[in-house]
Design an enzyme around this catalytic site. Structure first.
Site, PDB file in Angstrom:
ATOM      1  N   ASN A  10      59.236-119.298  14.436  1.00  0.00           N
ATOM      2  CA  ASN A  10      59.965-118.478  15.408  1.00  0.00           C
ATOM      3  C   ASN A  10      59.708-117.009  15.068  1.00  0.00           C
ATOM      4  OD1 ASN A  10      61.758-117.143  17.048  1.00  0.00           O
ATOM      5  ND2 ASN A  10      63.618-117.970  16.087  1.00  0.00           N
ATOM      6  N   TRP A  11      58.869-116.382  15.875  1.00  0.00           N
ATOM      7  CA  TRP A  11      58.483-114.988  15.581  1.00  0.00           C
ATOM      8  C   TRP A  11      59.603-114.002  15.920  1.00  0.00           C
ATOM      9  CZ3 TRP A  11      52.836-114.521  17.948  1.00  0.00           C
ATOM     10  CH2 TRP A  11      51.986-115.424  17.277  1.00  0.00           C
ATOM     11  N   LYS A  12      60.599-114.452  16.634  1.00  0.00           N
ATOM     12  CA  LYS A  12      61.677-113.564  17.113  1.00  0.00           C
ATOM     13  C   LYS A  12      61.047-112.370  17.856  1.00  0.00           C
ATOM     14  CE  LYS A  12      64.615-115.452  13.578  1.00  0.00           C
ATOM     15  NZ  LYS A  12      65.758-115.325  12.685  1.00  0.00           N
ATOM     16  N   HIS A 100      69.755-120.525  19.947  1.00  0.00           N
ATOM     17  CA  HIS A 100      69.603-119.873  18.633  1.00  0.00           C
ATOM     18  C   HIS A 100      70.851-119.039  18.338  1.00  0.00           C
ATOM     19  CE1 HIS A 100      68.122-117.394  15.367  1.00  0.00           C
ATOM     20  NE2 HIS A 100      67.167-118.284  15.199  1.00  0.00           N
ATOM     21  N   GLU A 102      71.200-116.228  17.169  1.00  0.00           N
ATOM     22  CA  GLU A 102      71.096-114.823  17.592  1.00  0.00           C
ATOM     23  C   GLU A 102      71.387-114.679  19.082  1.00  0.00           C
ATOM     24  OE1 GLU A 102      67.220-114.168  15.853  1.00  0.00           O
ATOM     25  OE2 GLU A 102      68.131-114.334  13.857  1.00  0.00           O
ATOM     26  N   GLU A 172      70.471-124.641  11.550  1.00  0.00           N
ATOM     27  CA  GLU A 172      70.250-123.316  10.989  1.00  0.00           C
ATOM     28  C   GLU A 172      71.595-122.700  10.587  1.00  0.00           C
ATOM     29  OE1 GLU A 172      66.237-121.560  12.319  1.00  0.00           O
ATOM     30  OE2 GLU A 172      67.736-120.899  13.749  1.00  0.00           O
ATOM     31  N   GLY A 178      67.520-115.098   7.613  1.00  0.00           N
ATOM     32  CA  GLY A 178      67.056-113.747   7.327  1.00  0.00           C
ATOM     33  C   GLY A 178      67.724-113.106   6.118  1.00  0.00           C
ATOM     34  N   SER A 217      65.642-118.948   5.977  1.00  0.00           N
ATOM     35  CA  SER A 217      64.924-118.489   4.777  1.00  0.00           C
ATOM     36  C   SER A 217      64.007-119.565   4.192  1.00  0.00           C
ATOM     37  CB  SER A 217      65.906-117.980   3.715  1.00  0.00           C
ATOM     38  OG  SER A 217      66.664-116.889   4.227  1.00  0.00           O
ATOM     39  N   GLY A 238      61.441-118.481  10.328  1.00  0.00           N
ATOM     40  CA  GLY A 238      61.488-117.137  10.902  1.00  0.00           C
ATOM     41  C   GLY A 238      60.514-116.211  10.202  1.00  0.00           C
ATOM     42  N   GLY A 239      61.028-115.361   9.333  1.00  0.00           N
ATOM     43  CA  GLY A 239      60.231-114.324   8.670  1.00  0.00           C
ATOM     44  C   GLY A 239      58.918-114.822   8.088  1.00  0.00           C
TER      45      GLY A 239
END
Ligand code: 13P
Length: 257
Positions: A10-12, A100, A102, A172, A178, A217, A238-239
């Site tokens: 997930n590149w966000k 998600h 977010e 999640e 993150g 993470s 993610g990251g």
């Protein structure tokens, strides 16, 4: 039936379409046939990158799947700024992230809206990656399973068992997103196992097929231990998915010592 593991990046809101092409090219020449034989690998870029990713994946016949980070409830009409499942299907998307944390936190998406988005995705043959998971307060109160299952029940209201079987659920925990603070494999398994048990209760054998991912993470140095848990079928990364070497290493968890 054995479930095929899935690693989805997930590149966000990162990488423009030029940067997306560079990252997918790097992934394409680093991954080998063995990787794609061992698991499903997907990237989930911003909307503005999807057409470029599609052109590259189709043109070079890359076995990489891709999807979108959100979807509208409606199929078309006066919904300024929204992107429909119909449009995403036309772009060759396999997956769409729904619910998600977010989006729930920043865009007021409640369980009912998440349910409508799951249904919109299914109507057009997209596989929802349904995100659920608790915040820190809920975990500290020991309510993580009840909270997550309530989100799951609401999101899947009215969804047929045959569709549930093909879904992807991503657990999640918000406190792990993150933050660099990863859930322990046992903590992740507790909730992922409860998700599968609830699906078995309501949808029977769909539970054997549905894939449950962990997200929060996830990195090369913690993925192998998480993937050893029996109810964790992959990751929503993610990251670590923005760095091609790290993402490849995550996807090669099976080769880690
Ligand atoms: P991080 O891997 O950056 O913690 O993000 C997890 C996530 O939210 C994936 O959807």
């Amino acid at each position: 039936m054995a479930r095929i593991p899935l690693m989805a990046g997930n590149w966000k809101m990162n990488l423009n379409h030029i940067e997306a092409i560079a990252l997918v090219q790097k992934l394409a020449y680093t991954f080998k046939a063995d990787d794609f034989a061992a698991l499903e690998i997907a990237v989930i870029p911003p909307f503005t990158d999807i057409r470029s990713v599609q052109t590259l994946v189709d043109g070079d016949k890359i076995a990489l799947k891709y999807g979108a980070q959100d979807v509208a409830v409606a199929d078309k009409g006066a919904f300024t700024g929204e992107v429909s499942a119909l449009m995403l299907a036309k772009l060759g998307c396999t997956f769409v992230i729904v619910g998600h944390s977010e989006r729930r936190a920043n865009h007021g998406e409640d369980d009912q809206k998440v349910n409508l988005k799951v249904q919109a995705a299914l109507r057009h043959g997209l596989t929802p990656i349904l995100c659920v998971g608790e915040g820190l307060d809920t975990r500290q109160a020991g309510e993580q399973v009840a909270h997550t299952l309530a989100q799951l029940d609401a999101a899947l209201a009215g969804v047929a068992s045959a569709d549930v079987a093909n879904l992807v659920i991503a657990y999640e925990p918000i406190w792990a997103i993150g933050t660099g603070e990863v859930a322990t494999p046992a903590d992740a398994q507790e909730v992922c196992g409860a998700i599968r048990a609830r699906i078995r209760e309501v949808h029977g054998s769909a539970a054997d097929q549905v894939r449950v991912l962990y997200g929060g993470s996830m990195k090369a140095d913690n993925v192998a231990a998480l993937m050893k848990e029996q109810d964790i079928d992959g990751g929503l990364v993610g990251g670590a998915s923005l760095d091609p070497d790290e993402f490849v290493s995550v996807c090669r968890y099976r080769l880690h010592p």
